[in-house]
Design a protein around this motif. Structure first.
Motif, PDB file in Angstrom:
ATOM      1  N   GLY A   1       0.847  -1.264  -0.030  1.00 37.44           N
ATOM      2  CA  GLY A   1      -0.098   0.024   0.148  1.00 37.44           C
ATOM      3  C   GLY A   1       0.872   1.178   0.113  1.00 37.44           C
ATOM      4  N   GLY A   2       0.591   2.423  -0.716  1.00 35.52           N
ATOM      5  CA  GLY A   2       1.282   3.341  -0.854  1.00 35.52           C
ATOM      6  C   GLY A   2       0.893   4.692  -0.428  1.00 35.52           C
ATOM      7  N   GLY A   3      -0.190   4.599   0.636  1.00 38.73           N
ATOM      8  CA  GLY A   3      -0.690   5.783   1.499  1.00 38.73           C
ATOM      9  C   GLY A   3       0.556   6.206   2.586  1.00 38.73           C
ATOM     10  N   PRO A   4       0.399   7.458   2.999  1.00 39.05           N
ATOM     11  CA  PRO A   4       1.484   7.824   3.815  1.00 39.05           C
ATOM     12  C   PRO A   4       1.662   7.041   5.176  1.00 39.05           C
ATOM     13  N   GLU A   5       0.523   6.485   5.621  1.00 41.15           N
ATOM     14  CA  GLU A   5       0.267   5.901   6.978  1.00 41.15           C
ATOM     15  C   GLU A   5       0.799   4.356   6.613  1.00 41.15           C
ATOM     16  N   LEU A   6       0.547   3.844   5.538  1.00 37.86           N
ATOM     17  CA  LEU A   6       1.126   2.602   5.436  1.00 37.86           C
ATOM     18  C   LEU A   6       2.300   2.463   5.091  1.00 37.86           C
ATOM     19  N   ILE A   7       2.922   3.366   4.416  1.00 36.53           N
ATOM     20  CA  ILE A   7       4.587   3.512   3.900  1.00 36.53           C
ATOM     21  C   ILE A   7       5.159   3.796   5.372  1.00 36.53           C
ATOM     22  N   GLU A   8       4.656   4.636   6.292  1.00 33.72           N
ATOM     23  CA  GLU A   8       5.204   4.821   7.719  1.00 33.72           C
ATOM     24  C   GLU A   8       5.225   3.624   8.538  1.00 33.72           C
ATOM     25  N   GLN A   9       4.196   2.813   8.341  1.00 32.39           N
ATOM     26  CA  GLN A   9       4.012   1.563   8.975  1.00 32.39           C
ATOM     27  C   GLN A   9       5.253   0.364   8.638  1.00 32.39           C
ATOM     28  N   THR A  10       5.515   0.520   7.308  1.00 28.71           N
ATOM     29  CA  THR A  10       6.570  -0.394   6.685  1.00 28.71           C
ATOM     30  C   THR A  10       7.754   0.036   7.076  1.00 28.71           C
ATOM     31  N   MET A  11       8.203   1.438   7.163  1.00 27.63           N
ATOM     32  CA  MET A  11       9.469   1.744   7.674  1.00 27.63           C
ATOM     33  C   MET A  11       9.617   1.566   9.079  1.00 27.63           C
ATOM     34  N   ARG A  12       8.515   1.479   9.925  1.00 31.28           N
ATOM     35  CA  ARG A  12       8.838   1.197  11.296  1.00 31.28           C
ATOM     36  C   ARG A  12       9.057  -0.165  11.611  1.00 31.28           C
ATOM     37  N   VAL A  13       8.288  -1.072  11.030  1.00 29.60           N
ATOM     38  CA  VAL A  13       8.382  -2.576  11.453  1.00 29.60           C
ATOM     39  C   VAL A  13       9.200  -3.287  10.519  1.00 29.60           C
ATOM     40  N   GLY A  14       9.593  -2.699   9.181  1.00 30.71           N
ATOM     41  CA  GLY A  14      10.398  -3.455   8.118  1.00 30.71           C
ATOM     42  C   GLY A  14       9.725  -4.716   7.737  1.00 30.71           C
ATOM     43  N   ILE A  15      10.448  -5.296   6.678  1.00 31.79           N
ATOM     44  CA  ILE A  15      10.043  -6.593   6.141  1.00 31.79           C
ATOM     45  C   ILE A  15      10.926  -7.635   6.178  1.00 31.79           C
ATOM     46  N   ASN A  16      10.477  -8.633   6.709  1.00 30.82           N
ATOM     47  CA  ASN A  16      11.197  -9.663   7.208  1.00 30.82           C
ATOM     48  C   ASN A  16      12.368  -9.457   8.141  1.00 30.82           C
ATOM     49  N   THR A  17      12.108  -8.778   9.301  1.00 32.12           N
ATOM     50  CA  THR A  17      12.983  -8.509  10.175  1.00 32.12           C
ATOM     51  C   THR A  17      12.745  -8.932  11.384  1.00 32.12           C
ATOM     52  N   ARG A  18      13.530  -8.540  12.603  1.00 30.50           N
ATOM     53  CA  ARG A  18      13.123  -9.192  13.842  1.00 30.50           C
ATOM     54  C   ARG A  18      12.185  -8.583  14.629  1.00 30.50           C
ATOM     55  N   HIS A  19      11.722  -7.459  14.121  1.00 28.84           N
ATOM     56  CA  HIS A  19      10.684  -6.559  14.771  1.00 28.84           C
ATOM     57  C   HIS A  19       9.530  -7.447  15.005  1.00 28.84           C
ATOM     58  N   PRO A  20       8.854  -7.402  16.340  1.00 26.98           N
ATOM     59  CA  PRO A  20       7.814  -8.340  16.712  1.00 26.98           C
ATOM     60  C   PRO A  20       6.627  -8.129  15.626  1.00 26.98           C
ATOM     61  N   GLU A  21       6.418  -6.933  14.989  1.00 28.96           N
ATOM     62  CA  GLU A  21       5.531  -6.719  14.153  1.00 28.96           C
ATOM     63  C   GLU A  21       5.857  -6.548  12.630  1.00 28.96           C
ATOM     64  N   SER A  22       6.858  -7.125  12.348  1.00 26.34           N
ATOM     65  CA  SER A  22       7.363  -7.091  11.029  1.00 26.34           C
ATOM     66  C   SER A  22       6.646  -7.607   9.908  1.00 26.34           C
ATOM     67  N   ARG A  23       6.595  -6.760   9.125  1.00 29.85           N
ATOM     68  CA  ARG A  23       5.754  -7.371   7.586  1.00 29.85           C
ATOM     69  C   ARG A  23       6.481  -8.813   7.107  1.00 29.85           C
ATOM     70  N   ILE A  24       5.837  -9.636   6.975  1.00 29.45           N
ATOM     71  CA  ILE A  24       6.582 -11.004   6.638  1.00 29.45           C
ATOM     72  C   ILE A  24       6.132 -11.279   5.156  1.00 29.45           C
ATOM     73  N   ALA A  25       7.047 -11.424   4.323  1.00 28.41           N
ATOM     74  CA  ALA A  25       6.632 -11.746   2.850  1.00 28.41           C
ATOM     75  C   ALA A  25       7.876 -12.802   2.329  1.00 28.41           C
ATOM     76  N   GLN A  26       7.125 -13.861   1.675  1.00 34.18           N
ATOM     77  CA  GLN A  26       8.050 -14.788   0.856  1.00 34.18           C
ATOM     78  C   GLN A  26       7.478 -15.554  -0.132  1.00 34.18           C
ATOM     79  N   MET A  27       8.168 -15.614  -1.203  1.00 35.04           N
ATOM     80  CA  MET A  27       7.759 -16.365  -2.293  1.00 35.04           C
ATOM     81  C   MET A  27       8.397 -17.658  -2.020  1.00 35.04           C
ATOM     82  N   PRO A  28       7.530 -18.850  -1.964  1.00 34.21           N
ATOM     83  CA  PRO A  28       7.951 -20.208  -1.835  1.00 34.21           C
ATOM     84  C   PRO A  28       9.100 -20.564  -3.004  1.00 34.21           C
ATOM     85  N   ALA A  29       9.811 -21.491  -2.682  1.00 39.44           N
ATOM     86  CA  ALA A  29      10.692 -22.211  -3.962  1.00 39.44           C
ATOM     87  C   ALA A  29      10.011 -23.330  -4.242  1.00 39.44           C
ATOM     88  N   PHE A  30       9.102 -23.070  -5.245  1.00 38.05           N
ATOM     89  CA  PHE A  30       8.058 -24.171  -5.636  1.00 38.05           C
ATOM     90  C   PHE A  30       8.937 -25.304  -6.455  1.00 38.05           C
TER      91      PHE A  30
END
Length: 293
Positions: free
Chosen positions: A146-175
C-alpha cells in the motif's frame, strides 16, 4: 674601497657572481612584495594574540577575543533547531491529509525528505527512488503493502522480514527447488504469468502451456496473488498484471522466481530515525509516486 661594478645596459649594480659570462644583477625585492610580507607577518602576529592558536598541553591559548568554534557551532545548531521547530511540530502531529494539502509545508517535506532519503534509502532504492536490481521502484505508484503515507510509515517502522515483533512477512516459496512443483509445472505457470503482461505470447503454439499454467496458478499461486493475479497488499503479494517487476519480468526471470523463490528485506527504522524523520520520509516517498504522470 672596491669599485662597484654596474651593468652597462640597466645601470644596476652587480653581485659579482658570474655564470658562463652572464653576470647577476643586484636587483632589490619589489616594494609590493615587501609590503605584502610585512602585512602578512603583522596579521599572523596579531592572530596569535586575538584568536585561539597555541597548544598548551591539554589546553590552548584562548585569545583576547575569546573566540570558540565549538560554541559557535553549538549556537548555530540550536538556532537551526529553533527555526525548524514550528514545521517539525506540524509534521509530527498533524494528519497526513492536512500536510499533503498544504503546498508550502510539502515544499519543506520535499527538501528535507530528499536529504533524508539520500542518507538512508538511496543505497537500495537509488537517489531518484527508481530502485535498483531486486529493489522496488518507489516512483511508479505500484505498492506491495500500500502506498498511502500511513502504510509507508508502518512499513518503515517495522520493516519487512526483520526481527521486529510486528514485521511485515513476505516470502515467495521455492516451488521448484522444494519440489512442490515439477519442472514442467514451473515452466507452465511461468508461461501463464508471462502472458499476462505480454499478450503477444498467447499464440496458438503456446496456448496449451498457458492453459496448463493457469490451472497451476489457480491451485498454487492464487491464494496470495489473487484469482485475477492482481496481488494483495494484505500479504505484500505483487500485482502480476501491471508489468512492474522487482525481480524482472522476462520468462527466464519468472521461471527463476517460481523455481527458487524470493524473499526481500527492508530494515526497521523505528530505532534509527526519529518520529518526525520517519513521517517526513513517508510523505516524501508517497509524493515521489504521486508526482509521476
Amino acid at each position: 674601497m672596491a669599485e662597484v661594478e654596474r651593468d652597462p645596459v640597466t645601470g644596476r649594480e652587480t653581485t659579482g657572481h658570474e655564470w658562463n659570462g652572464i653576470k647577476e644583477l643586484d636587483t632589490p625585492v619589489p616594494r609590493g612584495v615587501l609590503i605584502f610580507l610585512i602585512i602578512t607577518h603583522l596579521w599572523a602576529f596579531a592572530y596569535w594574540f586575538f584568536m585561539p592558536s597555541w597548544p598548551l598541553g591539554e589546553t590552548y591559548t584562548k585569545g583576547l577575543l575569546g573566540a570558540d568554534q565549538r560554541t559557535t557551532v553549538e549556537a548555530r545548531l540550536v538556532e537551526g533547531q529553533e527555526e525548524r521547530a514550528p514545521w517539525m511540530a506540524r509534521l509530527e502531529t498533524e494528519p497526513y491529509d492536512a500536510i499533503v494539502a498544504d503546498e508550502a509545508l510539502m515544499k519543506t517535506v520535499r527538501g528535507t525528505g530528499q536529504q533524508l532519503f539520500g542518507d538512508n534509502c538511496a543505497a537500495c532504492h537509488g537517489r531518484d527512488g527508481k530502485g535498483r536490481a531486486f529493489y522496488p521502484d518507489l516512483t511508479d505508484d505500484d505498492w506491495l503493502w500500500g502506498g498511502g503515507p500511513e502504510l509507508i510509515e508502518q512499513t518503515m517502522r517495522v520493516g519487512i522480514n526483520t526481527r521486529h515483533p510486528e514485521s511485515r512477512i513476505a516470502q515467495m516459496p521455492a516451488f521448484g527447488r522444494d519440489e512442490m512443483l515439477d519442472r514442467e509445472q514451473v515452466r507452465n505457470v511461468a508461461a501463464y504469468v508471462y502472458s499476462l503482461t505480454n499478450p503477444e505470447y498467447s499464440t496458438a503454439e503456446n496456448l496449451e502451456r498457458i492453459e496448463a499454467g493457469r490451472e497451476v496458478f489457480a491451485t498454487t499461486c492464487a491464494a496470495c496473488h489473487g484469482e485475477n493475479a492482481a496481488g494483495s497488499s494484505e500479504v505484500g503479494a505483487p500485482n502480476l498484471t501491471d508489468a512492474y517487476w522487482v525481480y524482472g519480468g522476462t520468462m527466464d526471470s519468472i521461471i527463476a522466481s517460481v523455481h527458487g523463490g524470493r524473499q526481500g528485506h527492508m530494515p526497521t527504522w523505528d530505532e534509527r530515525l526519529s518520529n518526525v524523520e520517519i513521517r517526513t520520509l513517508s510523505l516524501y516517498v508517497h509524493d515521489l509516486g504521486a508526482r509521476q504522470p
